[in-house]
Enzyme design. Structure first.
Site, PDB file in Angstrom:
ATOM      1  N   CYS A 146      22.676  35.866  36.846  1.00 50.37           N
ATOM      2  CA  CYS A 146      23.575  36.961  36.465  1.00 50.37           C
ATOM      3  C   CYS A 146      23.163  37.557  35.109  1.00 50.37           C
ATOM      4  O   CYS A 146      22.105  38.157  35.005  1.00 50.37           O
ATOM      5  CB  CYS A 146      25.032  36.486  36.462  1.00 50.37           C
ATOM      6  SG  CYS A 146      26.215  37.843  36.602  1.00 50.37           S
TER       7      CYS A 146
ATOM      8  N   HIS B  62      25.778  33.785  41.768  1.00 50.60           N
ATOM      9  CA  HIS B  62      26.348  32.530  41.309  1.00 50.60           C
ATOM     10  C   HIS B  62      26.413  31.574  42.506  1.00 50.60           C
ATOM     11  O   HIS B  62      26.650  31.986  43.634  1.00 50.60           O
ATOM     12  CB  HIS B  62      27.760  32.744  40.761  1.00 50.60           C
ATOM     13  CG  HIS B  62      27.798  33.571  39.522  1.00 50.60           C
ATOM     14  ND1 HIS B  62      27.380  33.116  38.300  1.00 50.60           N
ATOM     15  CD2 HIS B  62      28.224  34.859  39.329  1.00 50.60           C
ATOM     16  CE1 HIS B  62      27.544  34.058  37.391  1.00 50.60           C
ATOM     17  NE2 HIS B  62      28.046  35.128  37.993  1.00 50.60           N
TER      18      HIS B  62
END
Length: 489
Positions: free
Chosen positions: A336, A430
């Protein structure tokens, strides 16, 4: 089966163990053939999760839902605050961002009616489908200056007509004062709602607290339902960054060393829990260039403020150390915000994160990132490189990253991430490192003579929920808790 009253785990302070006990009770009620669901009106956390329909909630409620055998849903945490600076948070309402608010304006009592209505409506929708509702308060229930604007503690307990169980952390000291003060500072109406006390995080011989238990019951006129020892042998995902203080910060000689860069605005550090528990891995957190010297694998985690953290990495020498580690043949992975930092640059033309409009990245990946106000939140199924096994994860990010070297293939055929080679890649996903084929891939160059262990993350998590339920049954009077939840007073 008879309906049970909602129960709220309220605290004498933050990090007393409310979330963990709520998780265990969700599992116990499920084991006892009830249909429980977790609920927290307002959560403040950087570790969040995405529901199946693409809405964002606090990680703790997602974990509690999993313990209850449910898919998570936005009603379980309708208001989420994600700190983005010392005094500012992004406010997520019903799973969608609604802008940034400074702490002063948010916590004033004025303007709370809308937020309170959102919390009440979410609770009502949940209560129509599940029983019992396992509620969780936030921080301390005795912050008198915040009482008029409260939407998550005793005001929510009143609305739900919940039986309140006060949780206190004996490990930090002052348990008698914190329990007595928390109860006596309530209004007479709210004081009557507190039906039990749980003393949490006890160390040593439980018999040494027999007198203490009686003293608390005598001075508070509330039963102590249990004294729960420190459960360091049970591993449940945590959402608060305070949990990082308990994690390792040192390399090991006989394991694969994985260093997670400790960013100032680190988010979703639960991305590394599966790796942390792998028998062949020593995972630690690094906050100086020297910490990276003994690392085999370096991971740049998610960040709530990518540009601010990227600037800090350049100032403290970590950026140079990461690039040098890459040149020395070590693996570097970005997730991310960490993925964004590994590219050529990160730009923020709309000022989404603040005053910094653009910074050069680490130059480890051929990517270019532009931040934007629209947030992507979704669960994803994907295939890793050419592996045929389906993998799962979720996305929570504000920005687009362009590259011509993607390595993940989503179920709809679209591509994501960027891989320079087997030892340098990044992705927005994630949970990427929860998947066995990804773990096998990144550990393969460093296995040496270590055993090839297939670590089943889902099986491990389910066993932890069962261990937690068993632990609470041993140390909390669960039959008495049922009696409290069955009464109408």
């Amino acid at each position: 089966m008879k309906d049970l009253s909602p129960i709220m785990l309220a605290g004498t302070g933050s990090d007393v163990g409310k979330s963990l006990i709520a998780t265990g009770l969700c599992r116990i009620f499920k084991q006892d053939c009830h249909n429980p669901a977790p609920f927290k009106a307002q959560n403040m956390a950087l570790n969040s999760y995405v529901t199946p329909d693409g809405l964002e909630i606090g990680r703790a409620q997602a974990v509690q839902a999993e313990a209850a055998g449910l898919p998570c849903m936005v009603e379980m945490n309708p208001i989420l605050l994600k700190p983005s600076g010392e005094h500012t948070s992004q406010v997520v309402l019903n799973g969608k961002p609604s802008g940034n608010r400074d702490a002063y304006s948010y916590f004033r009592k004025e303007g709370k009616d809308e937020l309170r209505a959102i919390a009440h409506q979410a609770f009502d929708r949940l209560a129509e489908r599940f029983n019992p509702i396992v509620m969780e308060g936030a921080g301390s229930i005795s912050e008198l200056n915040l009482r008029d604007g409260d939407i998550v503690n005793m005001s929510m307990a009143r609305y739900a007509d919940a039986k309140v169980i006060l949780v206190a952390d004996i490990d930090r000291g002052g348990v008698f004062a914190s329990v007595y003060g928390s109860i006596m500072l309530q209004t007479p109406e709210d004081r009557k709602r507190i039906k039990g006390i749980i003393i949490n995080k006890f160390r040593g011989d439980l018999r040494l607290f027999d007198d203490g238990r009686k003293i608390i019951e005598d001075i508070c006129d509330v039963p102590v339902l249990g004294v729960v020892p420190m459960a360091s042998h049970i591993h449940i995902d945590e959402e608060d960054s305070v949990a990082l203080a308990k994690k390792g910060f040192h390399a090991s000689r006989d394991k694969i060393n994985i260093a997670v860069v400790l960013l100032k605005h680190i988010s979703n550090f639960t991305d590394f829990n599966v790796l942390e528990r792998h028998p062949n891995v020593n995972l630690f957190y690094a906050n100086s260039p020297e910490d990276l010297c003994d690392a085999d694998i370096i991971i740049l985690p998610g960040s709530k403020n990518t540009l601010d953290d990227l600037l800090e990495l350049r100032k403290n020498g970590m950026a140079k150390a990461i690039c040098q580690s890459r040149q020395n043949g070590k693996t570097v992975i970005g997730i991310c915000g960490g993925y964004q930092m590994m590219g050529e640059y990160v730009s923020d033309p709309q000022g989404v994160e603040g005053s910094i409009r653009c910074l050069p990245g680490l130059g480890l990946l051929p990517t270019k990132t532009e931040l934007e106000e629209k947030k992507t939140t979704r669960q994803v199924e994907f295939r890793f490189i050419d592996d045929s096994r389906p993998c799962h994860g979720y996305e929570i990010h504000m920005g687009n990253t362009s590259t011509d070297k993607p390595f993940l293939t989503f179920s709809d055929g679209s591509k994501e991430g960027c891989m320079a080679d087997a030892k340098c890649f990044g992705s927005y996903v994630h949970g990427l490192l929860d998947n066995q084929d990804v773990i096998d891939f990144i550990l393969a160059p460093y296995q040496k003579e270590m055993s090839d262990i297939n670590f089943d993350a889902d099986d491990f998590k389910n066993k932890q929920y069962d261990l937690l339920a068993q632990w609470l049954r041993e140390h909390i009077d669960i039959p008495q808790l049922y009696k409290i939840m069955e009464s109408y007073d």
